[in-house]
Design a protein around this motif. Structure first.
Motif, PDB file in Angstrom:
ATOM      1  N   GLY A   1       6.672 -62.247  20.881  1.00 15.85           N
ATOM      2  CA  GLY A   1       6.769 -62.111  22.351  1.00 15.85           C
ATOM      3  C   GLY A   1       6.847 -60.579  22.809  1.00 15.85           C
ATOM      4  O   GLY A   1       5.891 -60.477  23.655  1.00 15.85           O
ATOM      5  N   ARG A   2       7.525 -59.706  22.023  1.00 17.29           N
ATOM      6  CA  ARG A   2       7.382 -58.377  22.429  1.00 17.29           C
ATOM      7  C   ARG A   2       6.287 -57.622  22.195  1.00 17.29           C
ATOM      8  O   ARG A   2       5.585 -56.892  22.842  1.00 17.29           O
ATOM      9  CB  ARG A   2       8.568 -57.761  21.566  1.00 17.29           C
ATOM     10  N   TYR A   3       5.418 -58.289  21.077  1.00 16.99           N
ATOM     11  CA  TYR A   3       4.333 -57.618  20.702  1.00 16.99           C
ATOM     12  C   TYR A   3       3.217 -57.750  21.859  1.00 16.99           C
ATOM     13  O   TYR A   3       2.483 -57.013  22.230  1.00 16.99           O
ATOM     14  CB  TYR A   3       3.901 -58.380  19.579  1.00 16.99           C
ATOM     15  N   VAL A   4       3.066 -59.160  22.583  1.00 11.75           N
ATOM     16  CA  VAL A   4       2.221 -59.368  23.427  1.00 11.75           C
ATOM     17  C   VAL A   4       2.496 -58.518  24.907  1.00 11.75           C
ATOM     18  O   VAL A   4       1.512 -57.929  25.339  1.00 11.75           O
ATOM     19  CB  VAL A   4       2.602 -60.622  23.753  1.00 11.75           C
ATOM     20  N   LEU A   5       3.660 -58.097  25.037  1.00  6.62           N
ATOM     21  CA  LEU A   5       4.014 -57.110  26.049  1.00  6.62           C
ATOM     22  C   LEU A   5       3.630 -55.723  25.842  1.00  6.62           C
ATOM     23  O   LEU A   5       3.396 -55.181  26.707  1.00  6.62           O
ATOM     24  CB  LEU A   5       5.608 -57.155  26.693  1.00  6.62           C
ATOM     25  N   GLU A   6       3.578 -55.519  24.468  1.00  2.68           N
ATOM     26  CA  GLU A   6       3.246 -53.963  23.882  1.00  2.68           C
ATOM     27  C   GLU A   6       1.701 -53.843  24.360  1.00  2.68           C
ATOM     28  O   GLU A   6       1.468 -52.864  24.605  1.00  2.68           O
ATOM     29  CB  GLU A   6       3.669 -54.045  22.390  1.00  2.68           C
ATOM     30  N   LEU A   7       1.160 -55.059  23.960  1.00  2.00           N
ATOM     31  CA  LEU A   7      -0.491 -54.911  24.357  1.00  2.00           C
ATOM     32  C   LEU A   7      -0.608 -54.646  25.793  1.00  2.00           C
ATOM     33  O   LEU A   7      -1.462 -53.657  26.206  1.00  2.00           O
ATOM     34  CB  LEU A   7      -1.067 -56.134  23.907  1.00  2.00           C
ATOM     35  N   LEU A   8       0.171 -55.404  26.627  1.00  2.20           N
ATOM     36  CA  LEU A   8      -0.042 -55.090  28.032  1.00  2.20           C
ATOM     37  C   LEU A   8       0.369 -53.671  28.604  1.00  2.20           C
ATOM     38  O   LEU A   8      -0.264 -53.052  29.396  1.00  2.20           O
ATOM     39  CB  LEU A   8       0.966 -56.058  29.002  1.00  2.20           C
ATOM     40  N   ASP A   9       1.351 -53.091  28.021  1.00  2.00           N
ATOM     41  CA  ASP A   9       2.048 -51.754  28.426  1.00  2.00           C
ATOM     42  C   ASP A   9       1.072 -50.780  27.936  1.00  2.00           C
ATOM     43  O   ASP A   9       0.799 -49.837  28.588  1.00  2.00           O
ATOM     44  CB  ASP A   9       3.431 -51.605  27.552  1.00  2.00           C
ATOM     45  N   LEU A  10       0.368 -50.922  26.644  1.00  2.00           N
ATOM     46  CA  LEU A  10      -0.484 -49.642  26.304  1.00  2.00           C
ATOM     47  C   LEU A  10      -1.686 -49.856  27.242  1.00  2.00           C
ATOM     48  O   LEU A  10      -2.404 -48.681  27.749  1.00  2.00           O
ATOM     49  CB  LEU A  10      -0.785 -50.026  24.941  1.00  2.00           C
TER      50      LEU A  10
END
Length: 344
Positions: free
Chosen positions: A97-106
């Motif tokens: 789940g955190r990985y998906v948000l990391e994509l968005l943040d980048l």
């Protein structure tokens, strides 16, 4: 890292929920057309999914801001972000789940600092992110609003015939924006309040001008209740909230029709000359648009300091890894984002 002076900042696509169809939709697009855009995701995941689908894709890992490889069919530039745990198609793991948000943040950071010209998002799985501990996560739209620290954003979907601001002869161009987004139906009426409704209409009108070249937008506004309240007999939100807001904004010169009953608004006669429809809640407007153009529509977030488009569907876990997913909506979202960049 700053991008090369002679290279325009690329569009970026977040690959979304790793167990869903997002990664393979990106690969399918790269297999069909030269990609002058960048995928954000785990290269090992993309390599594995490409092999699984029998796609011959050359992945080229680059850092944000670095020069992209020469575009060609079958070549895909990737900004690498590592999965937190191994992923299997169709099997959600909250540890990612955190990985998906990391994509968005980048993607957001790159758009804001000029390393990307726009962001396109493949679908994510809200439940997986909530189960990862982000209990307040509602969806892409609200997450981007909070990340960009803006007070209000507007979710709008558009059919592919709305590209370049005109119909293509196959269907009437249709754009549907929402006054409220991902709310339980029981909470919708309380969320329709004058200040928020006015902000939504102002954002919608301004961004139709900014991104779609509509000089004087005409917006048709749905009522909340059946028959738009029928003079107060079926609800008073139209009389007490919606009509006063529309009358005030009409006094400023905005072209607003309504409030109109949604069961008759979405007909060719009422849509003639309308640039966008504002629906009061998610399932009032979006079923009509998706019936008209499912797989040929894209989601746009208005009111952000960046361009964001997305697919019109979800993660389709049952199709992940099968090769049966259709990348058409992602292609529309990509074309729409490129069109908006050119308008800017």
């Amino acid at each position: 890292m700053a991008r090369p002076q002679d290279q325009q900042a690329p569009l970026v696509i977040t690959t979304g929920e790793p167990a869903g169809i997002g990664p393979e939709l990106v690969l399918m697009l790269a297999a069909k057309q030269p990609s002058d855009w960048v995928a954000i995701g785990d290269p090992q995941l993309l390599n594995h999914r490409a092999r699984q689908l029998g796609l011959d894709i050359e992945l080229v890992c680059v850092a944000p801001g670095e020069r992209l490889p020469e575009p060609r069919i079958g070549r895909l530039a990737v900004w690498p972000v590592a999965l937190h745990v191994d992923c299997h198609p169709g099997r959600i793991d909250p540890a990612n789940g955190r990985y998906v948000l990391e994509l968005l943040d980048l993607a957001v950071a790159a758009c804001l600092d000029g390393r990307a010209s726009a962001m396109v998002t493949a679908p994510l799985h809200k439940g997986a992110i909530r189960e990862a501990g982000y209990n307040d996560f509602i969806g892409h739209t609200e997450y981007l609003r909070d990340t960009c620290a803006v007070e209000e954003v507007v979710m709008m979907l558009a059919t592919d015939s709305a590209l370049h601001g005109q119909a293509d002869g196959r269907q009437q161009a249709l754009r549907v924006a929402l006054a409220t987004t991902h709310l339980p139906l029981k909470d919708v009426a309380a969320a329709i309040e004058p200040h928020s409704l006015e902000r939504v209409l102002r954002i919608l009108a301004a961004d139709l001008q900014r991104w779609f070249g509509v000089e004087s937008p005409r917006i048709a506004v749905c009522g909340l209740n059946p028959h738009a309240g029928e003079g107060g007999h079926l609800g008073r939100e139209e009389i007490e909230i919606i009509i006063p807001v529309l009358e005030r904004l009409r006094g400023e010169g905005m072209r607003l029709d309504g409030p109109l009953p949604s069961d008759t608004l979405f007909t060719p006669r009422h849509l003639e000359g309308v640039d966008a429809v504002l629906a009061m809640y998610h399932d009032q407007g979006l079923p009509v648009l998706k019936y008209a153009g499912f797989g040929r529509a894209a989601n746009i977030t208005l009111g952000l300091p960046l361009i964001r488009t997305s697919v019109d569907h979800g993660t389709a876990l049952d199709l992940a890894g099968t090769g049966q997913a259709d990348p058409s909506s992602l292609g529309v979202a990509l074309a729409l984002a490129a069109d908006m960049v050119r308008s800017r």
